[in-house]
Design an enzyme around this catalytic site. Structure first.
Site, PDB file in Angstrom:
ATOM      1  N   LEU A   1       0.827  -1.057  -0.068  1.00  0.00           N
ATOM      2  CA  LEU A   1       0.119  -0.001   0.047  1.00  0.00           C
ATOM      3  C   LEU A   1       0.791   1.260  -0.067  1.00  0.00           C
ATOM      4  O   LEU A   1       0.439   2.288  -0.488  1.00  0.00           O
ATOM      5  CB  LEU A   1      -0.968   0.020   1.230  1.00  0.00           C
ATOM      6  N   GLY A   2       1.978   1.126   0.708  1.00  0.00           N
ATOM      7  CA  GLY A   2       2.963   2.376   0.469  1.00  0.00           C
ATOM      8  C   GLY A   2       4.288   2.081   1.428  1.00  0.00           C
ATOM      9  O   GLY A   2       4.297   1.055   1.828  1.00  0.00           O
ATOM     10  N   LYS A   3       5.112   2.874   1.198  1.00  0.00           N
ATOM     11  CA  LYS A   3       6.405   2.848   2.062  1.00  0.00           C
ATOM     12  C   LYS A   3       6.958   4.162   2.397  1.00  0.00           C
ATOM     13  O   LYS A   3       6.364   5.225   1.826  1.00  0.00           O
ATOM     14  CB  LYS A   3       7.419   1.973   1.209  1.00  0.00           C
ATOM     15  N   GLY A   4       7.846   4.220   3.327  1.00  0.00           N
ATOM     16  CA  GLY A   4       8.406   5.564   3.741  1.00  0.00           C
ATOM     17  C   GLY A   4       9.429   5.148   4.878  1.00  0.00           C
ATOM     18  O   GLY A   4       9.058   4.394   5.977  1.00  0.00           O
TER      19      GLY A   4
ATOM     20  N   TYR B   1       7.502  -0.345   5.386  1.00  0.00           N
ATOM     21  CA  TYR B   1       6.545  -0.790   4.340  1.00  0.00           C
ATOM     22  C   TYR B   1       5.071  -1.088   4.905  1.00  0.00           C
ATOM     23  O   TYR B   1       4.772  -1.721   5.831  1.00  0.00           O
ATOM     24  CB  TYR B   1       6.802  -1.902   3.491  1.00  0.00           C
TER      25      TYR B   1
ATOM     26  N   PHE C   1      12.227   3.337   6.783  1.00  0.00           N
ATOM     27  CA  PHE C   1      12.411   1.947   7.066  1.00  0.00           C
ATOM     28  C   PHE C   1      11.063   1.222   6.635  1.00  0.00           C
ATOM     29  O   PHE C   1      11.144  -0.033   6.629  1.00  0.00           O
ATOM     30  CB  PHE C   1      13.008   1.727   8.466  1.00  0.00           C
TER      31      PHE C   1
ATOM     32  N   ASP D   1       4.465  16.084  11.636  1.00  0.00           N
ATOM     33  CA  ASP D   1       4.545  15.598  10.043  1.00  0.00           C
ATOM     34  C   ASP D   1       3.104  15.814   9.372  1.00  0.00           C
ATOM     35  O   ASP D   1       2.790  14.934   8.950  1.00  0.00           O
ATOM     36  CB  ASP D   1       5.172  14.274   9.941  1.00  0.00           C
TER      37      ASP D   1
END
Length: 678
Positions: free
Chosen positions: A28-31, A35, A33, A145
């Protein structure tokens, strides 16, 4: 499922603690370290999002500590506009955070598809994001953030704020932080300046993307205060960038490179493109958020009070239709014609639904002490953080009557003016805090015992020690001295090492006594299944001769739990109670009660009626509930007395007053809340 540097995943992932097996799905996504994969429960076929962090990525202590901070903060948050952590576990390869799945993508996805959003749509999203920020800041948490890609959407476009990887919890509202973190396009100027000043103080140069021109601009343009750290106002700057991005399709300070972006942020160099026509209220709203001086920047409360979010001036939808993925939301004609007419329509609708004062209410409360009829304030639509494992179901909700009112009030307060002439949308919705439901005073022999509305039982013993029994009666926290308030934790069972045999028996006695005399006792059938799982895990570890780490097994339960710090019983029957959270409760002689919390005041009448109001109401001249004002004033005087006293000053009256012939006195809340309180 082949992705560069992606974690190694087996076809089935087992959570041994909760005995759940998951089947990994698509990425679905990563950022950073981590996933995020779609996970399916093989037994129920329910779908979740799972944030996976390889253990190999957390070998350095600073990375591991950062991960622990994220989990600790995020799993304690329970709010309808915050993505919920459902579970956390690990295996030999990875750490897994199970999250509720947001099938609507992110706000970034929606903006990319639409290019930009309308003001009406932006108001819808802004109100919900602000509700989440109010909740976080009330808990002294800075997200750090806030950006469009961290605003997740459900299928009905409800908002869920996520990704607490950079969040920090402050000890006090005045606490400042220096770390330069966040996303460049959404970074506030004080974060940049504070980083420069801290590096300078330690004899180091700033981040490579902060060139000499940027450093000079900071010294020339920013107030000295901005170089002393950042706080909650940093989230408000980022929120301003987010609102700008919704309207114009890009962040306000975006540039070809990061160095230029940083300089534009320091100069506060942004403009409103003329290609999109917007209201002056919106421009003023954004300018108030993108103010370089954090002391002058809009707060959450000021944003919610701003005319751009005033439902009597602008239509704010309660929901958005699926078609907004590809086309703008059209304001219904009846709503766009006249703001005044729009508000009056809402009031009339409320009256037609049975409300006597323009609100959706279940019933009109009876007069209190012959003073006046009081309409119920907006009951809460969100919940305070509770531990997931150690709370009974019956200790998880407010009264049936209050719940019914809450369900009827959800989404109905926009533009509604109550009896006091106060637009209820001006104030955030709240719910009653935990309070002491019943108590028994045996301080002439043993101590003072009490039952909290979350289901826990506590005792202040005559030797100044204290014990708190968790709502499920599995865990006990004990401190040998309330003056130090250093608590140890253990299983609540015979032979426990932290409690003497006598105190174990006394706590057991008080638990049975208080639960049996409660108006609505906690039924054993309501104990959650997690209790049995916790017992099973502990028994298994004992069989394997493992040392039991209670902090690990009960990390959803704060150490110490909520407990009574001080109490004082007056001759006229008035009882004052001060919690470790500084929430203050006064039980008056006429059996009415006032609970003064950080942002709310709760009044419980002698007729078992319960009203919770925002504290801000007391500052509003339109709020004419004189009886509540009078009792809160009395409570504040009691508070000044008790906060200066020793924890056991109340016990001393029995030790040294040899002429006293008092037997044990006991009391119980005249309540309709049952055993609940979330």
């Amino acid at each position: 499922m082949s992705h560069s540097n992606a974690p190694e995943l087996h076809p089935q992932i087992v959570d041994p603690f909760h005995n759940v097996t998951y089947r990994p799905g698509k990425l679905l996504g990563k950022g950073g370290f981590a996933y995020v994969y779609e996970f399916h429960d093989v037994n129920s076929d329910s779908s979740y999002a799972c944030k996976i962090t390889p253990r190999s990525a957390l070998q350095k202590k600073k990375y591991y500590d950062k991960f622990v901070t994220e989990v600790t903060i995020h799993r304690g948050l329970v709010h309808p506009n915050i993505c919920r952590v459902l579970n956390v576990f690990k295996d030999q390869m990875n750490y897994y955070i199970i999250l509720e799945k947001c099938n609507g993508g992110t706000l970034t996805d929606l903006i990319r598809r639409r290019k930009h959003l309308t003001e009406t749509e932006a108001r819808f999203f802004s109100k919900r994001i602000l509700n989440a920020l109010w909740y976080l800041h009330d808990l002294y948490i800075i997200h750090r953030d806030i950006k469009t890609s961290n605003i997740f959407l459900m299928e009905d476009f409800d908002v869920k704020v996520g990704d607490f990887g950079l969040a920090v919890k402050c000890e006090t509202p005045e606490e400042l932080h220096w770390t330069m973190c966040g996303t460049p396009n959404f970074l506030p100027s004080e974060v940049i300046y504070s980083h420069i000043m801290k590096r300078k103080a330690s004899g180091r140069g700033p981040d490579p993307n902060l060139d000499e021109d940027c450093v000079n601009l900071c010294h020339q343009l920013l107030p000295a205060y901005s170089g002393q750290g950042h706080s909650f106002s940093a989230d408000m700057w980022s929120f301003g960038c987010l609102v700008f991005s919704m309207i114009y399709g890009r962040p306000p300070f975006e540039a070809a490179d990061i160095k230029t972006t940083y300089k534009r942020i320091v100069r506060c160099d942004f403009s409103f493109p003329g290609s999109i026509s917007v209201s002056e209220d919106l421009k003023n709203f954004i300018k108030g958020l993108l103010t370089p001086d954090p002391r002058k920047r809009f707060t959450v409360k000021e944003c919610l009070d701003h005319s751009w979010l005033n439902p009597s001036k602008y239509f704010i939808p309660e929901s958005l239709p699926p078609r907004i993925i590809s086309e703008p939301y059209e304001v219904p004609p009846l709503c766009s014609a006249s703001p005044t007419r729009n508000m009056q329509m809402t009031i009339n609708m409320a009256k037609n639904a049975g409300g006597t004062d323009g609100r959706f209410i279940a019933a009109t409360p009876q007069a209190i002490g012959g003073t006046e009829h009081i309409p119920t304030p907006g009951t809460a639509n969100f919940y305070k953080p509770q531990n997931a494992i150690l709370t009974t179901k019956s200790a998880a909700g407010i009264s049936r009557a209050s719940t019914a009112m809450a369900m009827q009030n959800v989404g109905s307060a926009q533009g509604v003016v109550n009896k006091y002439g106060i637009n209820e949308a001006e104030y955030p919705q709240i719910d009653p805090p935990c309070y002491i439901m019943s108590w028994v005073d045996y301080s002439n022999r043993y101590g003072f015992a009490y039952q909290i509305s979350n289901g826990s039982i506590g005792v202040i013993f005559n030797d100044e020690s204290a014990a708190i029994l968790s709502p499920n009666a599995l865990i006990v926290d004990y401190s040998p001295s309330l003056l130090d308030a250093a608590f140890d934790r253990a299983l609540f069972e015979e032979g426990t090492t932290i409690l003497s045999e006598k105190k174990f028996k006394l706590l057991s006695f008080f638990r049975d006594y208080l639960e049996n005399r409660s108006i609505v006792p906690i039924p054993a059938a309501d104990r959650p299944k997690e209790d049995e799982e916790l017992k099973r895990v502990i028994e298994q570890e004992r069989m394997n001769n493992q040392e039991i780490d209670f902090k690990r097994l009960t990390k959803g339960l704060p150490l110490p739990q909520l407990f009574l710090k001080k109490w004082k019983l007056y001759d006229d029957g008035t009882l004052c109670l001060l919690f470790n959270t500084k929430v203050f409760q006064v039980n008056f002689a006429d059996h009415s009660k006032v609970v003064v919390a950080h942002r709310s005041v709760t009044f419980m009448s002698e007729k078992r009626e319960i009203y919770t109001y925002p504290s801000e109401y007391l500052k509003d001249d339109r709020f004419s509930f004189k009886e509540l004002r009078r009792r809160v004033d009395r409570a504040r005087k009691y508070y000044e007395i008790i906060k200066a006293a020793r924890p056991v000053d109340s016990l001393a009256q029995y030790r040294y007053n040899k002429d006293s012939t008092k037997k044990s006195a006991s009391g119980s809340s005249t309540r309709q809340l049952g055993q609940g309180g979330e």
